[in-house]
Design a protein around this motif. Structure first.
Motif, PDB file in Angstrom:
ATOM      1  N   UNK A 167       0.775  -1.339   0.005  1.00  0.00           N
ATOM      2  CA  UNK A 167      -0.129  -0.102   0.035  1.00  0.00           C
ATOM      3  C   UNK A 167       0.946   1.199   0.029  1.00  0.00           C
ATOM      4  N   UNK A 168       0.620   2.103  -0.910  1.00  0.00           N
ATOM      5  CA  UNK A 168       1.523   3.595  -0.754  1.00  0.00           C
ATOM      6  C   UNK A 168       1.209   4.142   0.410  1.00  0.00           C
ATOM      7  N   UNK A 169       0.377   4.375   1.257  1.00  0.00           N
ATOM      8  CA  UNK A 169       0.202   4.985   2.202  1.00  0.00           C
ATOM      9  C   UNK A 169      -0.635   4.504   3.349  1.00  0.00           C
ATOM     10  N   UNK A 170      -0.801   5.091   4.619  1.00  0.00           N
ATOM     11  CA  UNK A 170      -1.682   4.495   5.639  1.00  0.00           C
ATOM     12  C   UNK A 170      -3.252   4.630   5.157  1.00  0.00           C
ATOM     13  N   UNK A 171      -3.545   5.603   4.585  1.00  0.00           N
ATOM     14  CA  UNK A 171      -5.006   5.807   4.065  1.00  0.00           C
ATOM     15  C   UNK A 171      -5.487   4.742   2.962  1.00  0.00           C
ATOM     16  N   UNK A 172      -4.797   4.388   2.195  1.00  0.00           N
ATOM     17  CA  UNK A 172      -4.932   3.326   1.259  1.00  0.00           C
ATOM     18  C   UNK A 172      -5.051   2.100   1.954  1.00  0.00           C
ATOM     19  N   UNK A 173      -4.192   2.054   2.951  1.00  0.00           N
ATOM     20  CA  UNK A 173      -4.146   0.763   3.851  1.00  0.00           C
ATOM     21  C   UNK A 173      -5.733   0.523   4.539  1.00  0.00           C
ATOM     22  N   UNK A 174      -6.013   1.733   5.084  1.00  0.00           N
ATOM     23  CA  UNK A 174      -7.332   1.656   5.790  1.00  0.00           C
ATOM     24  C   UNK A 174      -8.499   1.347   4.781  1.00  0.00           C
ATOM     25  N   UNK A 175      -8.301   1.908   3.528  1.00  0.00           N
ATOM     26  CA  UNK A 175      -9.527   1.516   2.591  1.00  0.00           C
ATOM     27  C   UNK A 175      -9.435   0.123   2.320  1.00  0.00           C
ATOM     28  N   UNK A 176      -8.311  -0.425   1.953  1.00  0.00           N
ATOM     29  CA  UNK A 176      -7.915  -1.945   1.595  1.00  0.00           C
ATOM     30  C   UNK A 176      -8.468  -2.956   2.667  1.00  0.00           C
ATOM     31  N   UNK A 230      18.800   3.948  -4.908  1.00  0.00           N
ATOM     32  CA  UNK A 230      18.430   3.973  -3.599  1.00  0.00           C
ATOM     33  C   UNK A 230      17.261   3.507  -2.901  1.00  0.00           C
ATOM     34  N   UNK A 231      16.640   3.801  -1.956  1.00  0.00           N
ATOM     35  CA  UNK A 231      15.495   3.343  -1.283  1.00  0.00           C
ATOM     36  C   UNK A 231      14.375   2.956  -2.434  1.00  0.00           C
ATOM     37  N   UNK A 232      13.883   1.799  -2.061  1.00  0.00           N
ATOM     38  CA  UNK A 232      12.682   1.122  -2.941  1.00  0.00           C
ATOM     39  C   UNK A 232      11.339   1.609  -2.324  1.00  0.00           C
ATOM     40  N   UNK A 233      10.374   1.696  -3.196  1.00  0.00           N
ATOM     41  CA  UNK A 233       8.806   1.687  -2.471  1.00  0.00           C
ATOM     42  C   UNK A 233       8.589   0.298  -2.079  1.00  0.00           C
ATOM     43  N   UNK A 234       7.559   0.338  -1.201  1.00  0.00           N
ATOM     44  CA  UNK A 234       7.278  -1.037  -0.791  1.00  0.00           C
ATOM     45  C   UNK A 234       6.863  -2.048  -1.903  1.00  0.00           C
TER      46      UNK A 234
END
Length: 401
Positions: free
Chosen positions: A228-237, A267-271
Protein backbone atom coordinates in the motif's frame (compact mmCIF):
# COMPACT_ATOMS: atom_id res chain seq x y z
CA UNK A 1 25.60 33.62 -16.17
CA UNK A 2 24.45 30.29 -14.70
CA UNK A 3 21.96 28.27 -16.69
CA UNK A 4 18.37 28.97 -15.55
CA UNK A 5 15.74 26.31 -16.12
CA UNK A 6 12.01 26.51 -15.43
CA UNK A 7 10.50 23.19 -14.36
CA UNK A 8 6.96 22.01 -13.61
CA UNK A 9 6.13 18.52 -12.31
CA UNK A 10 2.65 17.67 -11.09
CA UNK A 11 2.76 14.04 -9.98
CA UNK A 12 5.00 11.97 -7.65
CA UNK A 13 6.34 10.07 -10.66
CA UNK A 14 7.20 13.39 -12.34
CA UNK A 15 8.87 14.61 -9.15
CA UNK A 16 11.15 11.57 -9.18
CA UNK A 17 11.92 11.95 -12.89
CA UNK A 18 12.65 15.66 -12.54
CA UNK A 19 14.88 15.18 -9.49
CA UNK A 20 17.18 12.97 -11.54
CA UNK A 21 17.14 15.48 -14.38
CA UNK A 22 18.19 18.22 -11.94
CA UNK A 23 21.04 16.07 -10.64
CA UNK A 24 22.21 15.28 -14.17
CA UNK A 25 21.91 18.93 -15.20
CA UNK A 26 23.97 20.14 -12.26
CA UNK A 27 26.73 17.74 -13.23
CA UNK A 28 26.64 18.94 -16.84
CA UNK A 29 26.23 22.64 -15.98
CA UNK A 30 27.49 23.37 -12.43
CA UNK A 31 25.59 26.20 -10.79
CA UNK A 32 22.44 25.67 -12.87
CA UNK A 33 19.35 27.20 -11.26
CA UNK A 34 16.10 25.18 -11.47
CA UNK A 35 12.84 26.80 -10.34
CA UNK A 36 9.08 26.46 -10.62
CA UNK A 37 6.67 23.78 -9.34
CA UNK A 38 7.95 20.55 -7.86
CA UNK A 39 7.94 18.06 -5.04
CA UNK A 40 10.20 16.87 -2.24
CA UNK A 41 12.56 14.83 -4.43
CA UNK A 42 13.19 17.88 -6.65
CA UNK A 43 13.73 20.11 -3.63
CA UNK A 44 16.20 17.61 -2.18
CA UNK A 45 18.14 17.92 -5.47
CA UNK A 46 18.38 21.73 -5.06
CA UNK A 47 15.16 22.87 -6.74
CA UNK A 48 13.61 26.27 -5.87
CA UNK A 49 9.90 25.46 -5.48
CA UNK A 50 7.63 28.47 -6.01
CA UNK A 51 4.60 26.23 -5.48
CA UNK A 52 4.39 22.69 -4.07
CA UNK A 53 3.74 19.88 -6.51
CA UNK A 54 0.68 18.65 -4.61
CA UNK A 55 -1.10 21.86 -5.65
CA UNK A 56 -1.29 20.39 -9.17
CA UNK A 57 -1.97 16.76 -8.21
CA UNK A 58 -5.59 15.98 -8.96
CA UNK A 59 -7.43 12.65 -9.04
CA UNK A 60 -9.98 12.55 -11.81
CA UNK A 61 -12.12 15.13 -13.55
CA UNK A 62 -14.36 15.94 -10.56
CA UNK A 63 -11.36 16.78 -8.37
CA UNK A 64 -9.86 18.88 -11.18
CA UNK A 65 -13.10 20.87 -11.52
CA UNK A 66 -13.26 21.56 -7.77
CA UNK A 67 -9.68 22.79 -7.73
CA UNK A 68 -9.83 24.77 -10.95
CA UNK A 69 -9.64 28.26 -9.34
CA UNK A 70 -6.45 27.37 -7.46
CA UNK A 71 -4.91 25.75 -10.53
CA UNK A 72 -5.63 28.88 -12.59
CA UNK A 73 -4.02 31.11 -9.95
CA UNK A 74 -0.85 29.01 -9.94
CA UNK A 75 -0.79 28.88 -13.74
CA UNK A 76 -1.10 32.67 -13.96
CA UNK A 77 1.62 33.21 -11.36
CA UNK A 78 4.31 31.04 -12.97
CA UNK A 79 3.45 32.24 -16.48
CA UNK A 80 3.81 35.89 -15.48
CA UNK A 81 7.08 35.23 -13.64
CA UNK A 82 8.68 33.48 -16.59
CA UNK A 83 7.33 35.89 -19.21
CA UNK A 84 8.72 38.85 -17.25
CA UNK A 85 12.04 37.11 -16.48
CA UNK A 86 12.56 34.39 -19.12
CA UNK A 87 14.53 31.26 -18.20
CA UNK A 88 17.02 29.83 -20.69
CA UNK A 89 14.67 26.90 -21.25
CA UNK A 90 11.43 25.53 -19.78
CA UNK A 91 10.89 21.83 -19.08
CA UNK A 92 7.40 20.48 -18.43
CA UNK A 93 7.50 17.02 -16.86
CA UNK A 94 4.39 15.02 -17.74
CA UNK A 95 1.15 16.75 -16.48
CA UNK A 96 0.18 17.51 -20.11
CA UNK A 97 -3.08 19.38 -19.42
CA UNK A 98 -1.21 21.98 -17.37
CA UNK A 99 2.20 21.93 -19.03
CA UNK A 100 1.21 22.01 -22.70
CA UNK A 101 -0.95 25.08 -22.08
CA UNK A 102 1.94 26.77 -20.27
CA UNK A 103 4.50 25.68 -22.88
CA UNK A 104 2.39 27.16 -25.67
CA UNK A 105 2.43 30.57 -24.00
CA UNK A 106 6.13 30.44 -23.15
CA UNK A 107 7.17 29.27 -26.60
CA UNK A 108 5.17 32.10 -28.15
CA UNK A 109 7.15 34.45 -25.88
CA UNK A 110 10.41 33.13 -27.34
CA UNK A 111 11.36 30.69 -24.57
CA UNK A 112 12.57 27.24 -25.74
CA UNK A 113 10.28 24.54 -24.37
CA UNK A 114 10.90 20.86 -23.69
CA UNK A 115 8.19 18.38 -22.77
CA UNK A 116 9.47 15.32 -20.94
CA UNK A 117 7.24 12.22 -21.11
CA UNK A 118 5.10 12.27 -24.22
CA UNK A 119 1.33 12.12 -23.68
CA UNK A 120 -0.19 8.81 -24.75
CA UNK A 121 -1.46 10.19 -28.07
CA UNK A 122 -0.82 6.73 -29.53
CA UNK A 123 -3.75 5.53 -27.42
CA UNK A 124 -6.03 8.53 -26.81
CA UNK A 125 -6.70 11.92 -28.45
CA UNK A 126 -4.16 11.99 -31.27
CA UNK A 127 -5.48 15.46 -32.16
CA UNK A 128 -3.36 16.81 -29.27
CA UNK A 129 -0.44 16.61 -31.71
CA UNK A 130 -1.48 20.04 -33.03
CA UNK A 131 -1.10 21.66 -29.61
CA UNK A 132 2.16 19.80 -29.06
CA UNK A 133 3.48 21.20 -32.35
CA UNK A 134 2.61 24.73 -31.24
CA UNK A 135 3.84 24.28 -27.68
CA UNK A 136 6.96 22.12 -27.74
CA UNK A 137 10.42 22.87 -29.10
CA UNK A 138 11.70 19.37 -28.31
CA UNK A 139 9.79 16.30 -27.13
CA UNK A 140 11.54 13.77 -24.87
CA UNK A 141 9.88 10.34 -24.86
CA UNK A 142 10.39 7.28 -22.69
CA UNK A 143 9.66 4.55 -25.22
CA UNK A 144 11.40 3.82 -28.55
CA UNK A 145 8.15 3.33 -30.51
CA UNK A 146 7.10 6.93 -29.78
CA UNK A 147 9.96 8.45 -31.76
CA UNK A 148 8.46 7.71 -35.17
CA UNK A 149 5.14 9.33 -34.17
CA UNK A 150 6.77 12.72 -33.56
CA UNK A 151 9.27 12.46 -36.42
CA UNK A 152 6.51 12.02 -38.97
CA UNK A 153 4.78 15.09 -37.51
CA UNK A 154 7.96 17.16 -37.83
CA UNK A 155 8.45 17.61 -34.09
CA UNK A 156 12.05 17.29 -32.79
CA UNK A 157 12.14 14.23 -30.55
CA UNK A 158 14.61 12.15 -28.54
CA UNK A 159 14.04 8.84 -26.80
CA UNK A 160 15.72 9.11 -23.40
CA UNK A 161 14.74 5.69 -22.05
CA UNK A 162 12.82 5.06 -18.86
CA UNK A 163 14.55 5.84 -15.54
CA UNK A 164 12.88 2.82 -13.96
CA UNK A 165 14.99 0.62 -16.21
CA UNK A 166 18.14 1.92 -14.52
CA UNK A 167 16.66 1.72 -11.03
CA UNK A 168 15.42 -1.88 -11.17
CA UNK A 169 18.09 -4.59 -11.45
CA UNK A 170 18.29 -6.68 -14.60
CA UNK A 171 18.33 -9.81 -12.43
CA UNK A 172 15.91 -9.50 -9.50
CA UNK A 173 16.69 -11.53 -6.37
CA UNK A 174 13.49 -13.20 -5.21
CA UNK A 175 15.00 -14.93 -2.18
CA UNK A 176 16.72 -11.77 -0.92
CA UNK A 177 13.46 -9.83 -1.24
CA UNK A 178 11.60 -12.50 0.74
CA UNK A 179 14.23 -12.35 3.45
CA UNK A 180 13.82 -8.55 3.68
CA UNK A 181 10.04 -8.90 3.99
CA UNK A 182 10.13 -11.86 6.36
CA UNK A 183 8.39 -14.17 3.87
CA UNK A 184 8.75 -17.94 3.51
CA UNK A 185 11.46 -18.58 0.89
CA UNK A 186 9.63 -21.67 -0.39
CA UNK A 187 6.06 -20.31 -0.48
CA UNK A 188 4.09 -19.66 -3.64
CA UNK A 189 3.35 -15.91 -3.52
CA UNK A 190 0.95 -13.73 -5.48
CA UNK A 191 1.46 -9.96 -5.23
CA UNK A 192 -1.83 -8.04 -5.29
CA UNK A 193 -1.63 -4.38 -6.38
CA UNK A 194 -5.13 -2.88 -6.63
CA UNK A 195 -3.90 0.67 -7.32
CA UNK A 196 -2.82 3.80 -5.48
CA UNK A 197 -6.06 5.82 -5.68
CA UNK A 198 -9.22 5.51 -3.60
CA UNK A 199 -11.32 4.91 -6.70
CA UNK A 200 -9.06 2.05 -7.76
CA UNK A 201 -9.24 0.41 -4.34
CA UNK A 202 -13.03 0.64 -4.42
CA UNK A 203 -13.35 -0.83 -7.89
CA UNK A 204 -10.58 -3.43 -7.93
CA UNK A 205 -9.82 -4.60 -4.38
CA UNK A 206 -13.07 -6.56 -3.88
CA UNK A 207 -12.62 -8.33 -7.23
CA UNK A 208 -8.98 -9.10 -6.53
CA UNK A 209 -9.83 -10.46 -3.07
CA UNK A 210 -12.61 -12.66 -4.44
CA UNK A 211 -10.18 -13.98 -7.06
CA UNK A 212 -7.62 -14.69 -4.34
CA UNK A 213 -10.22 -16.67 -2.36
CA UNK A 214 -10.84 -18.83 -5.45
CA UNK A 215 -7.09 -19.41 -5.78
CA UNK A 216 -6.87 -20.35 -2.13
CA UNK A 217 -9.31 -23.19 -2.71
CA UNK A 218 -6.89 -24.55 -5.31
CA UNK A 219 -3.83 -24.08 -3.11
CA UNK A 220 -4.51 -23.51 0.60
CA UNK A 221 -0.80 -22.77 1.14
CA UNK A 222 -0.79 -19.87 -1.32
CA UNK A 223 0.38 -16.55 0.16
CA UNK A 224 -0.75 -13.05 -0.83
CA UNK A 225 1.29 -9.88 -0.29
CA UNK A 226 -0.32 -6.46 -0.80
CA UNK A 227 1.77 -3.25 -0.85
CA UNK A 228 0.00 0.00 0.00
CA UNK A 229 1.34 3.45 -0.88
CA UNK A 230 0.28 5.01 2.42
CA UNK A 231 -1.74 4.47 5.61
CA UNK A 232 -4.93 5.92 4.09
CA UNK A 233 -4.94 3.43 1.21
CA UNK A 234 -4.22 0.67 3.73
CA UNK A 235 -7.31 1.63 5.76
CA UNK A 236 -9.42 1.57 2.60
CA UNK A 237 -8.03 -1.83 1.59
CA UNK A 238 -8.56 -3.25 5.08
CA UNK A 239 -12.21 -2.14 4.89
CA UNK A 240 -12.52 -4.26 1.73
CA UNK A 241 -10.73 -7.09 3.51
CA UNK A 242 -13.34 -7.06 6.26
CA UNK A 243 -16.04 -7.50 3.61
CA UNK A 244 -14.06 -10.20 1.77
CA UNK A 245 -11.82 -11.92 4.35
CA UNK A 246 -8.68 -13.53 2.94
CA UNK A 247 -6.41 -15.82 4.95
CA UNK A 248 -2.67 -15.75 4.27
CA UNK A 249 -2.82 -12.05 3.32
CA UNK A 250 0.12 -9.87 4.33
CA UNK A 251 -0.18 -6.06 3.90
CA UNK A 252 2.91 -3.88 3.62
CA UNK A 253 2.72 -0.08 3.68
CA UNK A 254 6.30 0.60 4.70
CA UNK A 255 9.37 -0.48 2.77
CA UNK A 256 12.08 -2.41 4.63
CA UNK A 257 15.53 -0.94 5.08
CA UNK A 258 17.39 -0.58 1.74
CA UNK A 259 19.19 -3.76 0.83
CA UNK A 260 22.89 -3.85 0.11
CA UNK A 261 23.49 -2.74 -3.46
CA UNK A 262 20.18 -0.88 -3.84
CA UNK A 263 21.99 2.46 -3.88
CA UNK A 264 23.26 1.68 -7.36
CA UNK A 265 19.63 1.12 -8.41
CA UNK A 266 18.07 4.38 -7.27
CA UNK A 267 18.47 4.11 -3.50
CA UNK A 268 15.52 3.25 -1.26
CA UNK A 269 12.72 1.38 -3.00
CA UNK A 270 8.96 1.78 -2.51
CA UNK A 271 7.25 -1.11 -0.75
CA UNK A 272 5.71 -2.30 -4.02
CA UNK A 273 9.11 -2.99 -5.54
CA UNK A 274 10.15 -5.25 -2.68
CA UNK A 275 6.82 -7.09 -3.01
CA UNK A 276 7.15 -7.52 -6.78
CA UNK A 277 10.69 -8.82 -6.42
CA UNK A 278 9.54 -11.32 -3.78
CA UNK A 279 6.54 -12.59 -5.74
CA UNK A 280 6.01 -15.41 -8.22
CA UNK A 281 3.31 -13.48 -10.10
CA UNK A 282 1.43 -10.17 -9.86
CA UNK A 283 -2.25 -9.24 -10.07
CA UNK A 284 -2.11 -5.53 -10.84
CA UNK A 285 -4.13 -2.44 -11.73
CA UNK A 286 -3.24 -0.97 -15.11
CA UNK A 287 -0.73 1.87 -14.79
CA UNK A 288 2.97 2.43 -14.12
CA UNK A 289 2.99 -0.58 -11.77
CA UNK A 290 2.59 -2.87 -14.79
CA UNK A 291 5.86 -1.57 -16.23
CA UNK A 292 7.55 -2.00 -12.85
CA UNK A 293 6.33 -5.61 -12.67
CA UNK A 294 7.67 -6.19 -16.19
CA UNK A 295 11.08 -4.82 -15.22
CA UNK A 296 11.06 -7.24 -12.28
CA UNK A 297 10.37 -9.94 -14.94
CA UNK A 298 7.21 -11.20 -13.25
CA UNK A 299 4.25 -12.75 -15.10
CA UNK A 300 1.20 -10.67 -14.35
CA UNK A 301 -2.51 -10.22 -14.88
CA UNK A 302 -3.52 -6.63 -15.68
CA UNK A 303 -6.96 -5.34 -14.80
CA UNK A 304 -8.91 -2.11 -14.60
CA UNK A 305 -12.52 -1.10 -14.03
CA UNK A 306 -14.01 2.36 -14.54
CA UNK A 307 -17.34 3.43 -13.10
CA UNK A 308 -20.01 4.14 -15.76
CA UNK A 309 -19.71 7.87 -15.02
CA UNK A 310 -15.92 7.93 -15.43
CA UNK A 311 -16.21 5.92 -18.62
CA UNK A 312 -18.71 8.40 -20.08
CA UNK A 313 -16.49 11.33 -19.10
CA UNK A 314 -13.45 9.71 -20.75
CA UNK A 315 -15.41 8.96 -23.91
CA UNK A 316 -16.75 12.52 -24.01
CA UNK A 317 -13.34 14.11 -23.45
CA UNK A 318 -11.46 11.90 -25.91
CA UNK A 319 -14.19 11.34 -28.48
CA UNK A 320 -13.27 7.64 -28.38
CA UNK A 321 -14.94 4.57 -26.96
CA UNK A 322 -11.62 2.70 -26.76
CA UNK A 323 -7.88 3.31 -27.28
CA UNK A 324 -6.38 3.36 -30.77
CA UNK A 325 -4.22 0.38 -29.83
CA UNK A 326 -5.63 -2.97 -28.70
CA UNK A 327 -3.62 -3.00 -25.47
CA UNK A 328 -3.95 -1.06 -22.22
CA UNK A 329 -1.04 -2.37 -20.15
CA UNK A 330 2.33 -0.77 -20.87
CA UNK A 331 4.19 -4.12 -21.18
CA UNK A 332 1.80 -5.21 -23.92
CA UNK A 333 1.93 -1.81 -25.64
CA UNK A 334 5.74 -1.98 -25.72
CA UNK A 335 5.72 -5.56 -27.01
CA UNK A 336 2.88 -4.88 -29.48
CA UNK A 337 1.40 -8.16 -28.29
CA UNK A 338 -0.68 -9.64 -25.48
CA UNK A 339 2.34 -10.93 -23.58
CA UNK A 340 0.24 -10.93 -20.41
CA UNK A 341 -3.56 -10.99 -20.10
CA UNK A 342 -5.68 -7.86 -19.69
CA UNK A 343 -9.05 -8.25 -17.98
CA UNK A 344 -10.96 -4.97 -18.13
CA UNK A 345 -14.43 -3.76 -17.17
CA UNK A 346 -17.00 -6.61 -17.38
CA UNK A 347 -14.27 -9.14 -18.19
CA UNK A 348 -12.65 -8.50 -14.79
CA UNK A 349 -14.67 -11.15 -12.97
CA UNK A 350 -13.14 -12.89 -9.94
CA UNK A 351 -13.28 -16.23 -11.77
CA UNK A 352 -11.45 -14.90 -14.83
CA UNK A 353 -8.87 -13.07 -12.69
CA UNK A 354 -8.27 -16.25 -10.68
CA UNK A 355 -7.86 -18.43 -13.76
CA UNK A 356 -5.34 -16.07 -15.38
CA UNK A 357 -3.44 -15.64 -12.11
CA UNK A 358 -3.26 -19.41 -11.61
CA UNK A 359 -1.55 -19.80 -14.97
CA UNK A 360 0.90 -17.02 -14.10
CA UNK A 361 1.68 -18.79 -10.81
CA UNK A 362 1.97 -22.37 -12.04
CA UNK A 363 2.89 -22.53 -15.75
CA UNK A 364 6.70 -22.58 -15.64
CA UNK A 365 7.16 -22.58 -19.41
CA UNK A 366 4.87 -19.58 -19.81
CA UNK A 367 6.60 -17.71 -16.98
CA UNK A 368 10.03 -18.34 -18.58
CA UNK A 369 8.79 -16.97 -21.93
CA UNK A 370 7.40 -13.86 -20.23
CA UNK A 371 10.66 -13.38 -18.35
CA UNK A 372 12.69 -13.45 -21.58
CA UNK A 373 10.37 -10.93 -23.27
CA UNK A 374 10.60 -8.60 -20.30
CA UNK A 375 14.39 -8.94 -20.13
CA UNK A 376 14.66 -7.81 -23.76
CA UNK A 377 12.25 -4.96 -23.00
CA UNK A 378 14.33 -3.90 -20.00
CA UNK A 379 17.48 -3.69 -22.13
CA UNK A 380 15.72 -1.52 -24.72
CA UNK A 381 14.70 1.00 -22.03
CA UNK A 382 17.95 1.10 -20.06
CA UNK A 383 19.47 4.36 -21.33
CA UNK A 384 21.28 7.11 -19.40
CA UNK A 385 18.10 9.16 -19.04
CA UNK A 386 19.50 11.95 -16.85
CA UNK A 387 22.43 12.55 -19.20
CA UNK A 388 20.25 12.52 -22.33
CA UNK A 389 17.72 14.94 -20.83
CA UNK A 390 20.50 17.26 -19.61
CA UNK A 391 22.03 17.25 -23.10
CA UNK A 392 18.69 18.20 -24.66
CA UNK A 393 18.24 21.05 -22.16
CA UNK A 394 21.72 22.42 -22.84
CA UNK A 395 21.15 22.19 -26.60
CA UNK A 396 17.81 24.03 -26.47
CA UNK A 397 19.35 26.66 -24.17
CA UNK A 398 22.20 27.20 -26.64
CA UNK A 399 24.80 26.13 -24.07
CA UNK A 400 26.40 23.32 -26.10
CA UNK A 401 29.70 24.39 -27.70
Amino acid sequence: MPLRVGLVAGEPSGDLLASRVISGLQQAAPGAVCEGIGGPAMQAAGFDAWHPMHALTVFGYVDAFKRLPGLLRIYGDVRRRWESSPPDVFVGVDAPDFNLRLEERLKAAGIPTIHFVGPSIWAWRYERIERIRRAVSHMLVLFPFEVEIYRKEGIPVTCVGHPLAANIPMRPDRLAARARLGLDPDARILAILPGSRSSEIRQLAPRFLEAARILLRRDPALRFVVPMVNAERRREFEACLREVPLPNCHIIDRAPEPAEGQAEHGGAWPAAWHVMEASDAVLVASGTATLEAALFKRPMVISYVLTPLMRRIMEWKSGQSRPYVPWVGLPNVLAHDFVVPELLQDDATPAALAEASWRALTDAQYAASVEQTFTDMHRSLALDTAQLVAQAILTEAGRVP
